[in-house]
Design a protein around this motif. Structure first.
Motif, PDB file in Angstrom:
ATOM      1  N   ASN A  56      17.887  21.868  -8.422  1.00  0.00           N
ATOM      2  CA  ASN A  56      16.487  21.472  -8.449  1.00  0.00           C
ATOM      3  C   ASN A  56      15.684  22.341  -9.109  1.00  0.00           C
ATOM      4  OD1 ASN A  56      17.360  19.048  -7.110  1.00  0.00           O
ATOM      5  ND2 ASN A  56      16.304  19.762  -5.259  1.00  0.00           N
ATOM      6  N   GLY A  57      16.252  23.352  -9.772  1.00  0.00           N
ATOM      7  CA  GLY A  57      15.279  24.205 -10.859  1.00  0.00           C
ATOM      8  C   GLY A  57      14.879  25.707 -10.230  1.00  0.00           C
ATOM      9  N   LEU A  58      15.316  26.046  -9.024  1.00  0.00           N
ATOM     10  CA  LEU A  58      14.820  27.384  -8.653  1.00  0.00           C
ATOM     11  C   LEU A  58      15.684  28.216  -9.392  1.00  0.00           C
ATOM     12  CD1 LEU A  58      13.286  28.524  -6.182  1.00  0.00           C
ATOM     13  CD2 LEU A  58      15.443  29.185  -5.202  1.00  0.00           C
ATOM     14  N   PRO A  59      15.145  29.262  -9.829  1.00  0.00           N
ATOM     15  CA  PRO A  59      15.811  30.159 -10.643  1.00  0.00           C
ATOM     16  C   PRO A  59      16.335  31.365  -9.648  1.00  0.00           C
ATOM     17  CG  PRO A  59      13.569  30.591 -10.988  1.00  0.00           C
ATOM     18  CD  PRO A  59      13.546  29.615  -9.899  1.00  0.00           C
ATOM     19  N   PRO A 104      25.527  27.314 -13.523  1.00  0.00           N
ATOM     20  CA  PRO A 104      26.009  28.286 -14.147  1.00  0.00           C
ATOM     21  C   PRO A 104      24.887  29.250 -13.993  1.00  0.00           C
ATOM     22  CG  PRO A 104      25.826  26.353 -15.287  1.00  0.00           C
ATOM     23  CD  PRO A 104      25.323  25.941 -14.142  1.00  0.00           C
ATOM     24  N   TRP A 105      25.227  30.564 -14.199  1.00  0.00           N
ATOM     25  CA  TRP A 105      24.332  31.474 -14.216  1.00  0.00           C
ATOM     26  C   TRP A 105      24.626  32.731 -15.405  1.00  0.00           C
ATOM     27  CZ3 TRP A 105      25.039  36.887 -13.021  1.00  0.00           C
ATOM     28  CH2 TRP A 105      23.935  37.521 -12.980  1.00  0.00           C
ATOM     29  N   ALA A 106      23.791  33.110 -16.232  1.00  0.00           N
ATOM     30  CA  ALA A 106      24.052  33.870 -17.240  1.00  0.00           C
ATOM     31  C   ALA A 106      25.192  33.333 -17.978  1.00  0.00           C
ATOM     32  CB  ALA A 106      24.424  35.464 -17.030  1.00  0.00           C
ATOM     33  N   SER A 107      26.222  34.215 -18.487  1.00  0.00           N
ATOM     34  CA  SER A 107      27.304  33.282 -19.281  1.00  0.00           C
ATOM     35  C   SER A 107      28.270  32.870 -18.343  1.00  0.00           C
ATOM     36  CB  SER A 107      27.796  34.473 -20.087  1.00  0.00           C
ATOM     37  OG  SER A 107      28.229  35.610 -19.499  1.00  0.00           O
ATOM     38  N   PHE A 108      28.237  32.965 -16.962  1.00  0.00           N
ATOM     39  CA  PHE A 108      29.211  32.517 -16.118  1.00  0.00           C
ATOM     40  C   PHE A 108      28.830  31.098 -15.706  1.00  0.00           C
ATOM     41  CE2 PHE A 108      28.880  37.107 -15.295  1.00  0.00           C
ATOM     42  CZ  PHE A 108      29.880  37.570 -15.610  1.00  0.00           C
ATOM     43  N   THR A 109      29.858  30.213 -15.823  1.00  0.00           N
ATOM     44  CA  THR A 109      29.699  28.784 -15.352  1.00  0.00           C
ATOM     45  C   THR A 109      30.225  28.499 -13.966  1.00  0.00           C
ATOM     46  OG1 THR A 109      31.930  28.012 -16.240  1.00  0.00           O
ATOM     47  CG2 THR A 109      30.080  28.154 -17.843  1.00  0.00           C
ATOM     48  N   PHE A 110      31.101  29.252 -13.426  1.00  0.00           N
ATOM     49  CA  PHE A 110      31.524  29.276 -12.160  1.00  0.00           C
ATOM     50  C   PHE A 110      32.315  27.576 -12.122  1.00  0.00           C
ATOM     51  CE2 PHE A 110      28.442  32.293 -11.503  1.00  0.00           C
ATOM     52  CZ  PHE A 110      29.043  33.409 -10.823  1.00  0.00           C
ATOM     53  N   GLY A 111      32.854  27.374 -13.114  1.00  0.00           N
ATOM     54  CA  GLY A 111      33.593  26.031 -13.073  1.00  0.00           C
ATOM     55  C   GLY A 111      34.936  26.080 -12.794  1.00  0.00           C
TER      56      GLY A 111
END
Lengths: 428, 255
Positions: free
Chosen positions: A79-82, A149-156
Motif C-alpha cells: 500500500n505504499g510504505l517505503p 520489488p526493492w532497489a534492483s531486486f524483484t524477488f520474483g
C-alpha cells in the motif's frame, strides 16, 4: 588449528549453499528454503532446551506471530510504505521479541513440566483465537500479500527468495553461536545446571530466563517471517500444536546438546518429508518411528553421535570399524525394508480403495500391488518376505552391534554410539 | 535497641522466628555477628541451624523478627538481592554447576561481582579482568590443575573446595558456610580448615559445623542453638566451660 579447520569447513559449506541452488529445479529450491527455515526455527528453539534447559511445547506461537507480523508489513509495503523487502524479517523479530517477553514472563515463573504446560497453553490460546480475529489473522482463510520489488531486486523467483532466506539464516545462526560466547550465554548454561545456585550468586534467575525466552522467541519470529516471505500467505494453522511438536522432534533427533545438532535434525526431517511425503501417506508414522528409535538408542541425537565420533577420531581404528558399520547399515536397511513392507501393506489392506475392491470380489481378499509386484493377502510368500527381512536384518544388526561395541570398548570408551547410529539406519 | 552494638554488628538477628505450619522451628533467635569475626553455630540435629541459614540467605522469609546486614534490613529479600548486599553462602549438600567446567563455575560469580549479569555484546574470552580474577580464586582454592574439567567429575573434597570458592567469587564481606567439612576424612578436614582460614581473612565468617575440633581451631566465638533458640554465645573455651551447654549438648557427646 581446530578453529582454523572449522572456519574453512564452514566457508566451504557456505560456498556450496550459494553456488549449488541455481543448478537445481524449482521443487528443490523450495525444499531448501524450507530446510533453512526449519533449521533456524530449531536453532532458536534449542536456545531454550539445549542451553537453558527449558522445554517449550508451544514455539508455534512465536513462529506464527513472526509470520503474521511480516505479512502485515508486506501489506503495508504493497500500500505504499517505503520499507526494503530484505528487512521484512525485522517485523517478525520485533513481534517475536515483544510477545516472547510477555509470554516468557509467565512461562518462566516455573520450570520443568509446569513451564512446558504454560508454553503449550499459550500456543493453544493463539491457535483458538486466531480464526476469530479477522483483522489480525484473517480468520480461517488467513492473510496474503506479495513480495514487492526493492532497489534492483524483484524477488520474483524462488532463487532470490532462497538467497534472502539464506542470508538471514546464516546471520541469525552466527548470532546465536556468538551468544554462547558471551557472559549471558554462559549464565544460560548455569541456569540449566542449577538455577538455585545462580540465584544465590546474585543473579535474578527469573529475569534472566525471561531474556533467554524472549531472544529465542525473537529468532523464532524471524524464522516465521521468512516462511511468510516465501509463501506470501499465512493462516492460523501455523499456531497448531503439530508445528510446536515438529520442532521438538527435529531438535531431539538432531541433538540438543550440540550447537548444530538441531540443524541436522531439521534438515533431515524437512528433506524426509520432501522426498517421502509424495510417495506414501504413512510418512508421519515413519517420522515417529525414527524419533522413537533415536530417543531409545541415541538419546544425544544425530549430532551427539557425530560429535562423539569426531572427538574420538584419533583413537579409533577406522579401517576395522568400516566393515561392521557397513554391516550395521545393511542390517538397518533390511529391517527398514521389512517395516515399510508391513506398513504399506497394512495401509493398503485397511484402506478405502481395498474395501471397494473387496466388494467387487464379493467379500473375498483380492491381490494388491506394492513395489511393482502383485501380492496375495492369504499367500504364505506375502508374509514370509517381511518376516525374513526383519529377522535377517535383526541378526545382521545384532552381530554388527557386537563387533562395533568390541572395537569401541577396546579403545576404552564405555559409550557405544555406533550401535545407535545403526539403529537409526533401521528406520530411515 | 542498643546503639553501640548495632554499629558493631555485621549481621544482627533480633527475635527471628520461623514456623512451618504448626511447627515452630526457630523461637526468637537473637544473634550478633561482629565485623571480621569467625563465628560458629553449633547444636544438635534438628536444632534449626539450616533453617537459620536459609532465613539469613533469603531462601525463606522469617515468620517474625528482624535480620539486618550492616544495619540494613534484609529479612524477606530474595536471595540475589541479599547476595548483592554483600552476603554469600555455601550449601551443605554440594550445589555446583555439574556440567560446566570448574573455571566456568567460578567465573559465573566473578561476572556477578562485576555487574555483568546480562552481558550480551562482548565475547567472554576477551574479558581479561574477569578471567584473571577467576584464575586467582581458582588458585586460592587449589583447583588450578582441574580448571578445565567438568565440576561433576571432581572428587568430593574438591567439590567442597569449589563450593567454598564459588561462595567467595561474588566478593561478599560476609560468608556463610554450611557444614563445609561434612563427610570429609580427618586429613581432608585439616586441609579444609586451612583453606577456610586463608580465604576468610579480612571477612566475616558465620558457619554451621558439627566437628568440634574445627570450631575450636577456627572460630573466635560460638553460639549454641538448641530447640530453636540460642542457649549461649561465648568464646570456644567459654562455651566448653558453660554448664548449661554441657548439659544440653556437649554432655550428650561426653556421655
Amino acid at each position: 588449528m581446530t578453529n582454523m579447520r572449522n572456519l574453512i569447513l564452514g566457508a566451504v559449506f557456505l560456498v556450496l549453499l550459494i553456488a549449488v541452488p541455481p543448478l537445481l529445479d524449482l521443487a528443490w529450491q523450495n525444499a531448501l528454503v524450507n530446510i533453512l527455515i526449519a533449521s533456524l526455527f530449531a536453532l532458536a528453539f534449542n536456545l531454550l532446551i539445549g542451553q537453558a534447559g527449558l522445554l517449550s511445547f508451544g514455539h508455534a506461537a512465536y513462529f506464527g506471530i513472526g509470520a503474521f507480523a511480516a505479512l502485515h508489513l508486506m501489506i503495508a509495503v504493497e500500500n505504499g510504505l517505503p520499507f526494503p523487502t530484505p528487512l521484512l524479517p525485522l517485523a517478525g523479530a520485533a513481534a517475536g521479541l515483544t510477545v516472547g517477553l510477555i509470554a516468557g514472563y509467565f512461562a518462566t515463573m516455573r520450570s520443568g513440566v509446569y513451564f512446558a504446560l504454560v508454553t503449550l497453553a499459550i500456543a493453544e490460546l493463539f491457535h483458538s483465537l486466531a480464526p476469530r480475529l479477522e483483522g489480525m489473522f484473517g480468520g480461517e482463510a488467513g492473510i496474503a500479500s506479495m513480495r514487492m520489488p526493492w532497489a534492483s531486486f524483484t524477488f520474483g523467483s524462488m532463487l532470490s527468495v532462497y538467497y534472502l532466506v539464506l542470508a538471514w539464516v546464516v546471520i541469525c545462526g552466527l548470532g546465536l553461536w556468538a551468544y554462547t560466547r558471551t557472559p549471558f550465554g554462559r549464565l544460560t548454561l548455569a541456569l540449566r545446571d542449577n538455577e538455585q545456585r545462580v540465584r544465590f550468586l546474585g543473579y535474578n534467575a527469573h529475569a534472566s530466563k525471561v531474556i533467554v525466552f524472549a531472544i529465542s522467541a525473537m529468532v523464532t519470529g524471524i524464522a516465521g517471517s521468512l516462511l511468510a516471505i516465501s509463501n506470501e500467505t499465512a493462516n492460523y494453522s501455523l499456531f497448531a500444536s503439530a508445528v510446536s511438536s515438529q520442532v521438538v522432534l527435529q531438535t531431539f533427533v538432531g541433538g540438543a546438546t550440540v550447537f548444530l545438532g538441531p540443524v541436522l535434525g531439521a534438515a533431515a526431517f524437512a528433506l524426509f518429508s520432501f522426498l517421502v511425503s509424495d510417495l506414501t501417506r504413512s510418512w508421519v508414522l515413519y517420522q515417529g518411528l525414527i524419533f522413537v528409535l533415536v530417543m531409545l538408542y541415541a538419546p544425544s541425537g544425530i549430532g551427539g553421535v557425530v560429535e562423539h565420533h569426531i572427538r574420538n577420531r584419533k583413537n579409533l581404528d577406522w579401517s576395522r570399524l568400516a566393515g561392521p558399520y557397513l554391516l550395521a547399515l545393511a542390517g538397518g536397511l533390511l529391517i527398514a525394508a521389512g517395516v515399510v513392507f508391513l506398513t504399506e501393506s497394512a495401509s493398503i489392506l485397511f484402506g478405502e480403495e481395498y474395501a471397494m475392491a473387496r466388494q467387487g470380489a464379493n467379500g473375498g481378499l483380492p491381490a494388491y500391488e506394492l513395489f511393482g509386484l502383485i501380492w496375495k493377502p492369504l499367500s504364505f510368500v506375502t508374509w514370509t518376505v517381511p518376516a525374513a527381512l526383519l529377522a535377517g536384518g535383526g541378526v545382521v544388526l545384532m552381530r554388527a552391534r557386537r563387533e562395533i561395541g568390541a572395537i569401541w570398548d577396546s579403545k576404552g570408551h564405555g559409550a557405544r554410539p555406533a550401535a545407535k547410529s545403526a539403529s537409526m539406519g533401521g528406520a530411515a | 535497641m542498643n546503639a553501640s552494638t548495632t554499629e558493631q554488628a555485621a549481621l544482627r538477628l533480633a527475635g527471628v522466628t520461623k514456623s512451618f505450619g504448626p511447627i515452630e522451628v526457630l523461637k526468637g533467635v537473637n544473634l550478633d555477628i561482629r565485623r571480621g569475626e569467625r563465628h560458629a553455630v553449633i547444636g544438635p540435629n534438628g536444632a534449626g541451624k539450616s533453617t537459620l541459614f536459609n532465613l539469613i540467605s533469603g531462601m525463606f522469609s522469617p515468620s517474625a523478627g528482624e535480620i539486618a546486614l550492616n544495619g540494613r534490613s534484609i529479612a524477606g529479600l530474595s536471595p540475589h538481592l541479599i547476595n548483592r548486599a554483600g552476603l554469600s553462602r555455601s550449601f551443605q549438600i554440594t550445589n555446583i554447576f555439574h556440567r560446566l567446567s570448574v573455571f566456568e563455575n567460578l567465573r559465573i560469580g566473578i561476572l556477578a561481582r562485576h555487574g555483568m549479569r546480562y552481558g550480551l555484546f562482548r565475547p567472554i574470552a576477551r574479558m581479561r579482568q574477569v578471567n584473571d580474577e577467576t584464575t586467582e580464586v581458582l588458585a586460592r582454592v587449589g583447583l588450578e590443575a582441574r580448571a578445565h574439567d567438568l565440576a561433576g567429575d571432581l572428587t568430593y573434597s574438591e567439590q567442597r573446595a569449589l563450593e567454598i570458592g564459588m561462595t567467595l567469587t561474588t566478593g561478599a564481606e560476609i560468608i556463610l558456610l554450611d557444614e563445609p567439612t561434612a563427610g570429609m576424612s580427618r586429613e581432608e578436614t585439616a586441609q579444609a580448615v586451612d583453606l577456610i582460614r586463608t580465604v576468610t581473612e579480612g571477612k566475616t565468617l558465620l558457619m554451621v559445623e558439627h566437628d568440634m575440633s574445627v570450631v575450636f581451631s577456627l572460630c573466635d566465638r560460638v553460639s549454641v542453638l538448641v530447640y530453636g533458640s540460642i542457649l549461649a554465645t561465648d568464646t570456644p573455651t567459654g562455651i566448653s566451660a558453660n554448664r548449661a551447654v554441657q548439659e544440653a549438648y556437649l554432655g550428650e557427646e561426653a556421655a
